[in-house]
Write an enzyme that holds these catalytic residues in place. Structure first.
Site, PDB file in Angstrom:
ATOM      1  N   PHE A   8     -12.711 -10.256   2.603  1.00  0.00           N
ATOM      2  CA  PHE A   8     -11.784 -11.391   2.581  1.00  0.00           C
ATOM      3  C   PHE A   8     -11.643 -11.899   1.144  1.00  0.00           C
ATOM      4  O   PHE A   8     -11.705 -13.076   0.860  1.00  0.00           O
ATOM      5  CB  PHE A   8     -12.256 -12.496   3.536  1.00  0.00           C
ATOM      6  CG  PHE A   8     -11.103 -13.309   4.098  1.00  0.00           C
ATOM      7  CD1 PHE A   8     -10.272 -12.784   5.071  1.00  0.00           C
ATOM      8  CD2 PHE A   8     -10.847 -14.591   3.629  1.00  0.00           C
ATOM      9  CE1 PHE A   8      -9.205 -13.514   5.580  1.00  0.00           C
ATOM     10  CE2 PHE A   8      -9.779 -15.328   4.132  1.00  0.00           C
ATOM     11  CZ  PHE A   8      -8.957 -14.787   5.112  1.00  0.00           C
ATOM     12  N   LYS A 120     -10.422   2.183  -2.357  1.00  0.00           N
ATOM     13  CA  LYS A 120     -10.326   3.513  -2.958  1.00  0.00           C
ATOM     14  C   LYS A 120     -11.638   4.294  -2.949  1.00  0.00           C
ATOM     15  O   LYS A 120     -11.631   5.517  -2.896  1.00  0.00           O
ATOM     16  CB  LYS A 120      -9.869   3.368  -4.422  1.00  0.00           C
ATOM     17  CG  LYS A 120      -8.438   2.958  -4.563  1.00  0.00           C
ATOM     18  CD  LYS A 120      -8.154   2.380  -5.930  1.00  0.00           C
ATOM     19  CE  LYS A 120      -8.648   0.963  -6.004  1.00  0.00           C
ATOM     20  NZ  LYS A 120      -8.300   0.235  -7.218  1.00  0.00           N
ATOM     21  N   GLU A 144      -1.916   3.373   2.712  1.00  0.00           N
ATOM     22  CA  GLU A 144      -0.804   3.291   1.753  1.00  0.00           C
ATOM     23  C   GLU A 144      -1.147   2.442   0.523  1.00  0.00           C
ATOM     24  O   GLU A 144      -0.857   2.800  -0.607  1.00  0.00           O
ATOM     25  CB  GLU A 144       0.439   2.724   2.446  1.00  0.00           C
ATOM     26  CG  GLU A 144       1.622   2.472   1.531  1.00  0.00           C
ATOM     27  CD  GLU A 144       2.150   3.753   0.886  1.00  0.00           C
ATOM     28  OE1 GLU A 144       2.439   4.699   1.618  1.00  0.00           O
ATOM     29  OE2 GLU A 144       2.272   3.788  -0.362  1.00  0.00           O
ATOM     30  N   VAL A 147      -3.040   3.439  -3.192  1.00  0.00           N
ATOM     31  CA  VAL A 147      -2.405   4.007  -4.396  1.00  0.00           C
ATOM     32  C   VAL A 147      -1.146   3.213  -4.701  1.00  0.00           C
ATOM     33  O   VAL A 147      -0.229   3.146  -3.884  1.00  0.00           O
ATOM     34  CB  VAL A 147      -2.031   5.493  -4.192  1.00  0.00           C
ATOM     35  CG1 VAL A 147      -1.360   6.059  -5.443  1.00  0.00           C
ATOM     36  CG2 VAL A 147      -3.250   6.320  -3.819  1.00  0.00           C
ATOM     37  N   GLY A 149      -0.577   0.033  -4.892  1.00  0.00           N
ATOM     38  CA  GLY A 149      -0.401  -1.292  -4.281  1.00  0.00           C
ATOM     39  C   GLY A 149       0.854  -1.348  -3.419  1.00  0.00           C
ATOM     40  O   GLY A 149       0.966  -0.652  -2.409  1.00  0.00           O
ATOM     41  N   GLY A 201      -6.103 -11.766 -15.852  1.00  0.00           N
ATOM     42  CA  GLY A 201      -6.663 -11.384 -14.549  1.00  0.00           C
ATOM     43  C   GLY A 201      -6.235 -10.005 -14.079  1.00  0.00           C
ATOM     44  O   GLY A 201      -6.438  -9.657 -12.920  1.00  0.00           O
ATOM     45  N   ASP A 215     -10.177   4.519 -12.196  1.00  0.00           N
ATOM     46  CA  ASP A 215      -9.358   3.959 -11.107  1.00  0.00           C
ATOM     47  C   ASP A 215      -8.158   4.889 -10.826  1.00  0.00           C
ATOM     48  O   ASP A 215      -7.873   5.214  -9.673  1.00  0.00           O
ATOM     49  CB  ASP A 215      -8.880   2.547 -11.512  1.00  0.00           C
ATOM     50  CG  ASP A 215      -7.939   1.943 -10.495  1.00  0.00           C
ATOM     51  OD1 ASP A 215      -8.407   1.570  -9.408  1.00  0.00           O
ATOM     52  OD2 ASP A 215      -6.729   1.852 -10.767  1.00  0.00           O
ATOM     53  N   LYS A 219      -7.070   7.419  -7.389  1.00  0.00           N
ATOM     54  CA  LYS A 219      -5.741   7.468  -6.770  1.00  0.00           C
ATOM     55  C   LYS A 219      -5.198   8.900  -6.767  1.00  0.00           C
ATOM     56  O   LYS A 219      -4.542   9.336  -5.806  1.00  0.00           O
ATOM     57  CB  LYS A 219      -4.805   6.506  -7.507  1.00  0.00           C
ATOM     58  CG  LYS A 219      -5.265   5.046  -7.290  1.00  0.00           C
ATOM     59  CD  LYS A 219      -4.620   4.083  -8.258  1.00  0.00           C
ATOM     60  CE  LYS A 219      -5.106   2.660  -8.025  1.00  0.00           C
ATOM     61  NZ  LYS A 219      -4.739   1.724  -9.087  1.00  0.00           N
TER      62      LYS A 219
HETATM   63  N1  HSE Z   1      -7.261  -2.493 -11.514  1.00  0.00           N
HETATM   64  C1  HSE Z   1      -6.163  -1.863 -10.840  1.00  0.00           C
HETATM   65  C2  HSE Z   1      -4.965  -1.823 -11.785  1.00  0.00           C
HETATM   66  C3  HSE Z   1      -5.849  -2.632  -9.586  1.00  0.00           C
HETATM   67  O1  HSE Z   1      -5.040  -2.379 -12.887  1.00  0.00           O
HETATM   68  O2  HSE Z   1      -3.969  -1.201 -11.467  1.00  0.00           O
HETATM   69  C4  HSE Z   1      -5.192  -1.859  -8.504  1.00  0.00           C
HETATM   70  O3  HSE Z   1      -5.911  -0.713  -8.099  1.00  0.00           O
END
Ligand code: HSE
Length: 338
Positions: A8, A120, A144, A147, A149, A201, A215, A219
């Protein structure tokens, strides 16, 4: 539809909000409510078989930092005690072990429940195992939002482009890196741009997974397994991040009318994340935090999509699209076997 939410945080809260925003749409389309019957975060949970109010969950999380009113030791014991149809797994990503998310997904699939996740770690490490488990137990397993968002890519390829032969997918799959490289295009140093990404952020407090390409690599693994029927894992990806990109390299690219972008590429024999030169004006030369992907198909030619790769409501919109697919499927099966 009874939903158990594990996680959450940003995306989990976004999903609770989306359920409120789309309550009437879902009720009208399916003639019934989608109820959160249990919500868990890392230290608390709350359950009610008749459905929890998403607004109250959001309020409590905001006020107390916890979604629930009770503590727990073992999340699987909580899951065991709840009657639900669908697990929405949005706990924090752990790309080293798969973390709690992997255990939760495994447990739900073994119990015959459908699963939607944007997590992921479990997908990058144990994709084939989880898909096989879903198949064995007759469960839907959708991801979905893992990868790109909000950017539709997995369902786009698997559903809309199902008759195409896809030879490759190349894309910008990490918003933080794209933001940093775009800022460097405008003369900022890597360090300055990273600091700004953290302040805004976009990047994590520890941005290693973003800037070292890990990251994006997760993906790439998800795309390779889901779209190219490959059986690969995180360690199979050739990864180069952007931490050694210098301002000189950016200027040299600019003098040739190019930009440098971190590109993930997947095909039947390629699995790579690396900084590449992209001609200005090319669909993958986009700036800012956007993600983009170019799918090369045999009949339709190249198709490019772009969208917000992160964000609370944006990522939750991808969960909504998976939810609608699962509910459509259930409705169809019910019509065929009344
Ligand atoms: N940290 C990732 C980005 C977030 O900057 O795209 C989404 O996976």
């Amino acid at each position: 539809m009874r939903v158990l939410m594990s996680g959450f945080g940003t995306v989990g809260q976004g999903f609770a909000e989306v359920l409120m925003l789309r309550r009437d749409f879902l009720k009208e389309r399916y003639g019934k409510d989608v109820n959160i019957v249990c919500a868990m975060d890392s230290s608390s949970y709350v359950a009610d078989p008749s459905g929890l109010c998403p607004g109250e969950l959001l309020e409590r999380k905001k006020k107390t930092g916890k979604v629930g009113t009770k503590g727990y030791q073992d999340p699987l014991k909580v899951m065991e005690s709840v009657e639900y149809d669908l697990l929405v797994e949005v706990s924090p990503t752990d790309i080293k072990t798969g973390g709690a998310g992997l255990k939760n997904i495994r447990y739900a699939l073994e119990s015959g429940k459908d699963v939607i996740t944007v997590n992921k770690g479990p997908l990058a490490l144990k994709f084939c195992e989880l898909v096989a488990l879903a198949k064995k137990n007759g469960c839907k397993f959708r991801f979905e939002g893992s990868v790109g968002g909000a950017m539709p890519i997995i369902n786009l390829c698997r559903e809309n482009l199902v008759g195409e032969k896809i030879s490759s997918v190349r894309g910008i799959l990490n918003g933080t890196c794209n933001f940093i490289l775009s800022k460097m295009d405008n003369g900022q140093s890597f360090e300055q741009a990273l600091k700004e990404a953290q302040q805004m952020g976009y990047a994590e407090a520890d941005p290693t997974n973003d800037i070292e390409g890990y990251d994006s690599a997760c993906k790439v693994v998800i795309l390779a397994n889901s779209l190219f029927k490959r059986s690969v894992t995180f360690s199979d990806v050739n990864i180069t991040g952007i931490s050694s990109i210098t301002s000189e390299a950016i200027s040299l690219a600019a003098s040739n009318n190019m930009v440098i972008r971190l590109i993930g590429e997947v095909s039947h024999d390629k699995l790579e994340v690396s900084p590449r030169l992209v001609p200005r004006g090319h669909p993958l030369s986009i700036s800012g935090t956007l993600n983009a992907a170019q799918v090369v198909t045999d009949l339709a030619g190249p198709i490019t999509v772009s969208g917000r790769g992160a964000g609370r409501i944006e990522t939750a919109s991808a969960i909504l699209s998976d939810l609608v697919s699962i509910m459509d499927d259930r409705k169809e099966r019910k019509c065929q076997n009344p």
